[in-house]
Design a protein around this motif. Structure first.
Motif, PDB file in Angstrom:
ATOM      1  N   SER A 130       0.865  -1.176   0.000  1.00 35.75           N
ATOM      2  CA  SER A 130       0.000   0.000   0.000  1.00 35.75           C
ATOM      3  C   SER A 130       0.903   1.227   0.000  1.00 35.75           C
ATOM      4  O   SER A 130       2.108   1.112   0.245  1.00 35.75           O
ATOM      5  CB  SER A 130      -0.882  -0.006   1.250  1.00 35.75           C
ATOM      6  OG  SER A 130      -0.075   0.046   2.409  1.00 35.75           O
ATOM      7  N   ASN A 131       0.317   2.391  -0.251  1.00 34.71           N
ATOM      8  CA  ASN A 131       1.076   3.647  -0.225  1.00 34.71           C
ATOM      9  C   ASN A 131       2.349   3.570  -1.052  1.00 34.71           C
ATOM     10  O   ASN A 131       3.420   3.967  -0.594  1.00 34.71           O
ATOM     11  CB  ASN A 131       1.503   3.982   1.208  1.00 34.71           C
ATOM     12  CG  ASN A 131       0.443   4.787   1.903  1.00 34.71           C
ATOM     13  OD1 ASN A 131      -0.453   5.317   1.239  1.00 34.71           O
ATOM     14  ND2 ASN A 131       0.530   4.875   3.211  1.00 34.71           N
ATOM     15  N   ILE A 132       2.261   3.030  -2.255  1.00 37.36           N
ATOM     16  CA  ILE A 132       3.469   2.845  -3.049  1.00 37.36           C
ATOM     17  C   ILE A 132       3.848   4.163  -3.709  1.00 37.36           C
ATOM     18  O   ILE A 132       3.005   4.833  -4.300  1.00 37.36           O
ATOM     19  CB  ILE A 132       3.227   1.752  -4.114  1.00 37.36           C
ATOM     20  CG1 ILE A 132       2.942   0.431  -3.405  1.00 37.36           C
ATOM     21  CG2 ILE A 132       4.422   1.623  -5.047  1.00 37.36           C
ATOM     22  CD1 ILE A 132       2.411  -0.647  -4.296  1.00 37.36           C
ATOM     23  N   SER A 133       5.114   4.538  -3.585  1.00 38.56           N
ATOM     24  CA  SER A 133       5.561   5.756  -4.270  1.00 38.56           C
ATOM     25  C   SER A 133       6.860   5.466  -5.008  1.00 38.56           C
ATOM     26  O   SER A 133       7.553   4.506  -4.698  1.00 38.56           O
ATOM     27  CB  SER A 133       5.757   6.891  -3.263  1.00 38.56           C
ATOM     28  OG  SER A 133       6.776   6.539  -2.352  1.00 38.56           O
ATOM     29  N   GLY A 134       7.178   6.309  -5.972  1.00 41.88           N
ATOM     30  CA  GLY A 134       8.397   6.119  -6.737  1.00 41.88           C
ATOM     31  C   GLY A 134       8.123   6.203  -8.224  1.00 41.88           C
ATOM     32  O   GLY A 134       6.983   6.457  -8.635  1.00 41.88           O
ATOM     33  N   HIS A 135       9.163   6.024  -9.012  1.00 42.38           N
ATOM     34  CA  HIS A 135       9.034   6.194 -10.459  1.00 42.38           C
ATOM     35  C   HIS A 135       9.570   4.978 -11.195  1.00 42.38           C
ATOM     36  O   HIS A 135      10.558   4.389 -10.787  1.00 42.38           O
ATOM     37  CB  HIS A 135       9.799   7.434 -10.908  1.00 42.38           C
ATOM     38  CG  HIS A 135       9.407   8.660 -10.143  1.00 42.38           C
ATOM     39  ND1 HIS A 135       8.282   9.402 -10.432  1.00 42.38           N
ATOM     40  CD2 HIS A 135       9.976   9.245  -9.059  1.00 42.38           C
ATOM     41  CE1 HIS A 135       8.185  10.388  -9.576  1.00 42.38           C
ATOM     42  NE2 HIS A 135       9.201  10.328  -8.723  1.00 42.38           N
ATOM     43  N   VAL A 136       8.904   4.643 -12.288  1.00 38.31           N
ATOM     44  CA  VAL A 136       9.351   3.546 -13.127  1.00 38.31           C
ATOM     45  C   VAL A 136       9.581   4.098 -14.533  1.00 38.31           C
ATOM     46  O   VAL A 136       8.730   4.821 -15.061  1.00 38.31           O
ATOM     47  CB  VAL A 136       8.299   2.416 -13.170  1.00 38.31           C
ATOM     48  CG1 VAL A 136       8.763   1.291 -14.071  1.00 38.31           C
ATOM     49  CG2 VAL A 136       8.013   1.890 -11.772  1.00 38.31           C
ATOM     50  N   TYR A 137      10.751   3.812 -15.111  1.00 39.70           N
ATOM     51  CA  TYR A 137      11.083   4.318 -16.441  1.00 39.70           C
ATOM     52  C   TYR A 137      11.367   3.169 -17.383  1.00 39.70           C
ATOM     53  O   TYR A 137      11.962   2.167 -17.008  1.00 39.70           O
ATOM     54  CB  TYR A 137      12.332   5.208 -16.390  1.00 39.70           C
ATOM     55  CG  TYR A 137      12.202   6.377 -15.462  1.00 39.70           C
ATOM     56  CD1 TYR A 137      11.741   7.613 -15.917  1.00 39.70           C
ATOM     57  CD2 TYR A 137      12.551   6.243 -14.120  1.00 39.70           C
ATOM     58  CE1 TYR A 137      11.628   8.689 -15.055  1.00 39.70           C
ATOM     59  CE2 TYR A 137      12.436   7.312 -13.248  1.00 39.70           C
ATOM     60  CZ  TYR A 137      11.979   8.532 -13.724  1.00 39.70           C
ATOM     61  OH  TYR A 137      11.857   9.591 -12.863  1.00 39.70           O
ATOM     62  N   LYS A 138      10.903   3.336 -18.613  1.00 39.47           N
ATOM     63  CA  LYS A 138      11.281   2.385 -19.652  1.00 39.47           C
ATOM     64  C   LYS A 138      11.874   3.188 -20.798  1.00 39.47           C
ATOM     65  O   LYS A 138      11.244   4.122 -21.281  1.00 39.47           O
ATOM     66  CB  LYS A 138      10.046   1.616 -20.115  1.00 39.47           C
ATOM     67  CG  LYS A 138      10.367   0.467 -21.035  1.00 39.47           C
ATOM     68  CD  LYS A 138       9.091  -0.327 -21.296  1.00 39.47           C
ATOM     69  CE  LYS A 138       8.950  -0.616 -22.765  1.00 39.47           C
ATOM     70  NZ  LYS A 138       7.685  -1.243 -23.079  1.00 39.47           N
ATOM     71  N   ASP A 139      13.071   2.867 -21.229  1.00 37.22           N
ATOM     72  CA  ASP A 139      13.788   3.630 -22.245  1.00 37.22           C
ATOM     73  C   ASP A 139      13.796   5.119 -21.925  1.00 37.22           C
ATOM     74  O   ASP A 139      13.603   5.956 -22.810  1.00 37.22           O
ATOM     75  CB  ASP A 139      13.142   3.404 -23.630  1.00 37.22           C
ATOM     76  CG  ASP A 139      13.275   1.960 -24.067  1.00 37.22           C
ATOM     77  OD1 ASP A 139      14.308   1.337 -23.729  1.00 37.22           O
ATOM     78  OD2 ASP A 139      12.341   1.452 -24.710  1.00 37.22           O
ATOM     79  N   GLY A 140      13.957   5.460 -20.650  1.00 31.53           N
ATOM     80  CA  GLY A 140      14.035   6.858 -20.242  1.00 31.53           C
ATOM     81  C   GLY A 140      12.699   7.544 -20.051  1.00 31.53           C
ATOM     82  O   GLY A 140      12.631   8.632 -19.485  1.00 31.53           O
ATOM     83  N   GLN A 141      11.610   6.931 -20.515  1.00 28.92           N
ATOM     84  CA  GLN A 141      10.281   7.525 -20.351  1.00 28.92           C
ATOM     85  C   GLN A 141       9.629   6.967 -19.092  1.00 28.92           C
ATOM     86  O   GLN A 141       9.675   5.765 -18.866  1.00 28.92           O
ATOM     87  CB  GLN A 141       9.386   7.157 -21.543  1.00 28.92           C
ATOM     88  CG  GLN A 141       9.874   7.634 -22.884  1.00 28.92           C
ATOM     89  CD  GLN A 141       9.635   9.108 -23.071  1.00 28.92           C
ATOM     90  OE1 GLN A 141       8.581   9.611 -22.662  1.00 28.92           O
ATOM     91  NE2 GLN A 141      10.593   9.818 -23.638  1.00 28.92           N
ATOM     92  N   GLU A 142       9.018   7.843 -18.304  1.00 29.90           N
ATOM     93  CA  GLU A 142       8.328   7.331 -17.124  1.00 29.90           C
ATOM     94  C   GLU A 142       7.066   6.596 -17.573  1.00 29.90           C
ATOM     95  O   GLU A 142       6.329   7.073 -18.437  1.00 29.90           O
ATOM     96  CB  GLU A 142       7.955   8.471 -16.171  1.00 29.90           C
ATOM     97  CG  GLU A 142       7.176   7.948 -14.968  1.00 29.90           C
ATOM     98  CD  GLU A 142       7.317   8.809 -13.728  1.00 29.90           C
ATOM     99  OE1 GLU A 142       7.835   9.925 -13.847  1.00 29.90           O
ATOM    100  OE2 GLU A 142       6.905   8.347 -12.649  1.00 29.90           O
ATOM    101  N   ILE A 143       6.836   5.402 -16.999  1.00 29.34           N
ATOM    102  CA  ILE A 143       5.627   4.647 -17.332  1.00 29.34           C
ATOM    103  C   ILE A 143       4.801   4.411 -16.083  1.00 29.34           C
ATOM    104  O   ILE A 143       5.318   4.485 -14.960  1.00 29.34           O
ATOM    105  CB  ILE A 143       5.963   3.280 -17.992  1.00 29.34           C
ATOM    106  CG1 ILE A 143       6.881   2.463 -17.080  1.00 29.34           C
ATOM    107  CG2 ILE A 143       6.562   3.456 -19.363  1.00 29.34           C
ATOM    108  CD1 ILE A 143       7.052   1.026 -17.516  1.00 29.34           C
ATOM    109  N   SER A 144       3.532   4.137 -16.287  1.00 26.77           N
ATOM    110  CA  SER A 144       2.645   3.881 -15.156  1.00 26.77           C
ATOM    111  C   SER A 144       2.543   2.377 -14.927  1.00 26.77           C
ATOM    112  O   SER A 144       2.510   1.587 -15.871  1.00 26.77           O
ATOM    113  CB  SER A 144       1.256   4.452 -15.450  1.00 26.77           C
ATOM    114  OG  SER A 144       0.325   3.880 -14.559  1.00 26.77           O
ATOM    115  N   VAL A 145       2.537   1.988 -13.655  1.00 25.26           N
ATOM    116  CA  VAL A 145       2.322   0.579 -13.327  1.00 25.26           C
ATOM    117  C   VAL A 145       1.202   0.501 -12.296  1.00 25.26           C
ATOM    118  O   VAL A 145       1.229  -0.312 -11.391  1.00 25.26           O
ATOM    119  CB  VAL A 145       3.606  -0.088 -12.783  1.00 25.26           C
ATOM    120  CG1 VAL A 145       4.644  -0.226 -13.869  1.00 25.26           C
ATOM    121  CG2 VAL A 145       4.169   0.690 -11.612  1.00 25.26           C
ATOM    122  N   LYS A 146       0.185   1.372 -12.446  1.00 25.95           N
ATOM    123  CA  LYS A 146      -0.798   1.521 -11.372  1.00 25.95           C
ATOM    124  C   LYS A 146      -1.652   0.271 -11.160  1.00 25.95           C
ATOM    125  O   LYS A 146      -2.138   0.030 -10.068  1.00 25.95           O
ATOM    126  CB  LYS A 146      -1.690   2.737 -11.631  1.00 25.95           C
ATOM    127  CG  LYS A 146      -2.585   2.612 -12.855  1.00 25.95           C
ATOM    128  CD  LYS A 146      -3.500   3.837 -12.919  1.00 25.95           C
ATOM    129  CE  LYS A 146      -4.201   4.035 -14.235  1.00 25.95           C
ATOM    130  NZ  LYS A 146      -4.765   2.908 -14.918  1.00 25.95           N
TER     131      LYS A 146
END
Lengths: 401, 511
Positions: free
Chosen positions: B315-331
């Motif tokens: 729960s309360n997950i924070s942070g960033h995920v990038y693929k090939d330099g672009q931020e992507i959503s993993v919601k």
């Protein structure tokens, strides 16, 4: 593990005639039970059972249970139950009475409003089950009490009657006969023949298509056997209806519902996701399936189907009564389990549910003709239900072991 | 002549015409620790089930001679009465009963049907001392870890005065430390004169602990190795019937740009949302690279992977995920899959597969949108895809219509891999990809993983088996307590180095 794999293989290879018969028997055990019942009652009722009037009545009297069973199948596939459908039927019937009998509203508007009302009720229960995580048993038990109570509130303890004739036709009408046969309903015969031909051609084309793509297909003999059986059953049953008043409208509706559910469960993404969710919810979620959404919509669907069944029942009885549909939720669930569905979800077919519903209906009808008292009817039905499911479980176990 | 506590002679067991055991002979010396090795399906468990009376006397041919007497066990109770106790891989404890209730389940310390709880507790305390488990007898079994549950099972065996203890994959669910403790315990029992039979896929453990080893292959006894002859290579040769020169396929890395990145990733406990489970500052995988996450059980590896895969954990997950330099959503999982992520779970039976469905349906379940038009599944396309992946993976099954429940572990794992490859992922998280899979099938899975990497996919392997991590990965993150504690390159990776980082507290150190 690998042992089991090997066993399966060798078993397939060494299928003799006896094994084949056993295989057919275990796969179609419910259909066979139904056929045995149909023959047995014909003998025991001295030929009354298969009379056109009786067969037509059989359909009219059980259509609402079959409609419920179709909706219930999806709920059971998810591993849930819906105990509220009997009460929802009564409530919707009462609202229909209020609109058409007391307020003289248009029957078609009423039907539309009632179906939406059913869907809303389904949404209410689906919300608690899917998004809040309350067990369906509890949510729908609450629904069973609530909607039975609300029915009394709407009706004030009275029955409402009569309904407009158009509305009654939903459950008691027949297809018109344009050709005008005297003893035989020609349009019905024609439709039956078309249906048989279309079904067989469809099967043939699928088979050819699979063959071209080098997929596995059943043997020509098995295919022909099935085709002939299908044709005989459809034409035979059609003849019986045609000898009375033709296809009842409700039978045509049922046919459409069965076809639609067959399509939904076999061919669509939504159907596959229902099976996946019921079979292993966690695995389904990790495969990207929105299991909550699926659960919610299955309950919405169940609500709408309960509403439809409520309307059909009200139209047949030509009255909205406070006690309508009492304990029908159990009949619907029995039909689904009877048809081979698993109580833990993930297994079950629409044809199974319909055959299960028919077995129950045939039992009721046959025993009534024979003059068996209601008390004994219930006891016998209970026992046969248990035995049928025991047989089914036994067959499946033998297949696995 | 040696003093045998147990001899099984010419055991033959058939299942509807198929020989699962074909003249198996097993001789166990009194007081030894005997290893039983063989691939999945070789017949080890069947043999033990014959011994325990689960397959009663009369359903098999051959003799069981125990303590000099020929035995005819009709059920488990018969064999337990003689002091033969099997502890199965799947523990048979009742989770909502306490430790003491479980230990004396079916053997209640009762007079006239009334349980004497004082005696029960006193005996339990003693038994727990014997097995070295430090929990209160009143703790519920659901509240202790798998390793401790295993000890409860052993304590239960002792409560029935065990003479021959049989452990089926006892360390499969344990981490290295717990495994080591368990093996020490078995050595301790040996000193007390208890004979043990251990079935395990973890060959290094068997080599360490066993006095003699019997190898079974295809339902036959291949050989029994004595002390001096035992080595991992020797066992593998016996198990697979050929020399397996290399346990891992050749590694030809072709590593490209950074493909996938996770930054400032913080995950909280799903129920107690104030408790931080994982805190990962940075993690990346390059194109074509195989990255490993090494950590003991409970380090937060699975939790990390699942939280990245569509927030399936926490729960309360924070942070960033990038693929090939672009931020992507993993919601959610569907979005993660759409963005090219795949997660092969550690527990394929519970959460990886639908055991009611066949190979075809399991293969397509995560890619239904790829093979459907307007919500209607194109069944031809589905069959074609399933066949394609069955060929590619060489999954052994009678047809794609075979239920996955009847497949062996290795073949089930191939179906799971098929399912995820069908989604055409760019980044694959493989959580314990070879757990419970026999040596031959492991090699096949490793080869498939190498192929995926070679085709430009980014792979992250989570594993408790250090040789696997070292043998497969280009780069290894070590993890402890929800944090990365180190990053080791393939050339620097040794079991000792990884283990010291895995057990280290605190912030990440660059190696």
């Amino acid at each position: 593990m690998e042992n089991t794999t090997n066993e399966l293989k060798t078993e397939k290879k060494s299928l003799g005639i006896k094994d084949k018969v056993m295989d057919v028997f275990s796969r179609y055990s419910m259909v066979i039970i139904l056929i045995v019942l149909l023959i047995a009652f014909q003998v025991m009722t001295g030929g009354i059972f298969w009379r056109p009037l009786n067969i037509t009545n059989l359909v009219l009297q059980n259509s609402h249970i079959l409609i419920l069973a179709a909706g219930m199948l999806l709920v059971v596939l998810l591993g849930h139950v819906d105990l509220s459908v009997g009460s929802v039927m009564a409530f919707v019937g009462a609202v229909a009475g209020l609109m058409m009998v007391n307020n003289k509203m248009n029957p078609w508007v009423t039907v539309a409003v009632c179906l939406v009302l059913g869907a809303v009720i389904g949404a209410w229960q689906g919300f608690w089950v899917a998004y809040v995580g309350i067990p369906a048993f509890i949510v729908t038990l609450a629904g069973l009490l609530m909607f039975r109570g609300l029915t009394q509130v709407v009706l004030g303890g009275q029955s409402l009657a009569p309904f407009p004739t158009v509305f009654q036709k939903i459950s008691t009408g027949y297809l018109p006969d344009f050709v005008g046969g005297e003893h035989i309903h020609y349009l019905t015969m024609l439709l039956g023949a078309i249906l048989a031909v279309v079904l067989i051609i469809g099967q043939w084309r699928t088979r050819q298509h699979h063959k071209e793509n080098l997929f596995e297909v059943e043997s020509m003999f098995a295919f022909t056997l099935k085709a002939v059986f299908t044709a005989l059953v459809i034409i035979g049953v059609t003849y019986i209806f045609a000898a009375y008043s033709g296809y009842p409208i409700i039978l045509v509706n049922l046919g459409v519902i069965v076809a639609a559910y067959g399509f939904l469960t076999n061919k669509t993404v939504a159907g596959r996701q229902i099976y996946a969710t019921g079979g292993n919810r966690k695995a389904a979620e990790l495969s990207g399936i929105k299991t909550k959404k699926i659960t919610f919509w299955v309950f919405v669907n169940m609500g709408a189907m309960a509403a439809l069944a409520g309307l059909v029942l009200a139209a047949r009885l030509n009255a909205a009564t406070p006690q309508a549909g009492t304990s029908l939720e159990l009949d619907a669930m029995a039909a689904v389990y009877f048809g081979g569905a698993s109580t833990s979800g993930g297994i079950g077919t629409i044809l199974g549910a319909i055959v299960g519903g028919l077995v129950m209906g045939v039992l009721n009808n046959g025993m009534s003709i024979m003059g068996v008292g209601v008390d004994w009817q219930q006891a016998i039905k209970g026992l046969i239900l248990l035995l049928a499911v025991v047989l089914d479980v036994y067959n499946k176990k033998k297949k696995i072991a | 002549m040696a003093d045998y506590i147990l001899e099984m002679k010419n055991i033959i067991k058939e299942f509807s015409g198929v020989r699962a055991l074909d003249n198996v002979n097993l001789q166990i010396e009194r007081g030894e620790i005997h290893g039983l090795c063989g691939e999945n399906g070789a017949g080890k468990s069947t043999l033990m089930n014959v011994l325990s009376g689960l397959y009663p006397y009369g359903t098999y041919d051959g003799d069981i001679i125990y303590n000099g007497d020929t035995c005819q066990f009709k059920n488990l109770r018969d064999s337990e009465d003689k002091g033969i106790v099997i502890i199965h891989q799947e523990l048979a404890l009742s989770p909502y009963l306490s430790v003491k209730e479980n230990i004396f389940l079916g053997n209640e310390q009762a007079k006239h049907g009334v349980i004497d709880w004082d005696i029960t507790e006193k005996k339990t305390v003693n038994l727990l001392k014997t097995v070295g488990l430090h929990v209160s007898p009143n703790t519920l079994v659901s509240q202790i870890g798998v390793g401790q549950q295993q000890l409860v099972e052993i304590a239960k065996a002792f409560s029935r005065s065990v003479k021959l203890l049989i452990l089926d994959e006892p360390t499969a669910a344990l981490n290295e430390e717990e495994s080591a403790n368990l093996l020490d315990l078995i050595r301790e029992f040996k000193k007390q004169g208890i004979t043990s039979i251990i079935i395990s896929h973890k060959l290094n453990e068997i080599v360490n602990v066993a006095d003699r080893i019997t190898i079974i292959r295809d339902g036959r006894t291949i050989e029994t190795l004595n002390q001096g002859e035992i080595s991992e290579d020797r066992i593998i040769r016996g198990m697979v019937g050929r020399e397996l020169t290399n346990r891992f396929p050749d590694h030809h890395p072709n590593i490209g740009e950074i493909h996938f990145e996770v930054k400032d990733w913080v995950v909280h406990h799903p129920i107690d949302s104030s408790k931080v489970v994982d805190q990962i500052d940075e993690m990346n995988i390059r194109k074509g690279e195989i990255v490993g996450i090494a950590g003991l059980m409970g380090a937060g590896r699975t939790e990390f992977a699942m939280s990245v895969f569509g927030h399936s954990y926490g729960s309360n997950i924070s942070g960033h995920v990038y693929k090939d330099g672009q931020e992507i959503s993993v919601k959610d999982v569907a979005t993660a899959i759409d963005n090219g992520l795949a997660y092969v779970s550690e527990d394929r039976k519970a959460v990886g597969l639908n055991l009611l469905m066949d190979i075809r349906e399991n293969t397509s379940i995560a890619s239904l949108n790829k093979i459907s038009h307007h919500g209607i599944i194109d069944k031809d396309e589905e069959i074609r895809s399933a066949e394609k992946f069955r060929d590619k993976m060489s999954t052994k099954a009678s047809s794609i219509n075979q239920n996955v429940g009847s497949l062996s572990g290795g073949n089930q794992q191939k179906v799971v891999l098929s399912k995820w490859l069908m989604t055409e992922p760019d980044i694959l998280f493989l959580d314990e990809p070879t757990r419970g899979i026999d040596v031959g099938a492991k090699y096949e899975i490793y080869t498939l993983i190498e192929e995926m990497a070679a085709s430009g996919k980014s792979i992250c392997i989570i594993s408790s088996e250090l040789p696997e991590i070292i043998g497969m990965c280009d780069r290894i993150y070590t993890m402890n307590n929800g944090r990365f504690t180190g990053e080791v390159l393939r050339k620097d990776a040794t079991q000792e180095r990884l283990m010291s980082l895995m057990t280290m507290e605190g912030k990440r150190v660059l190696a």
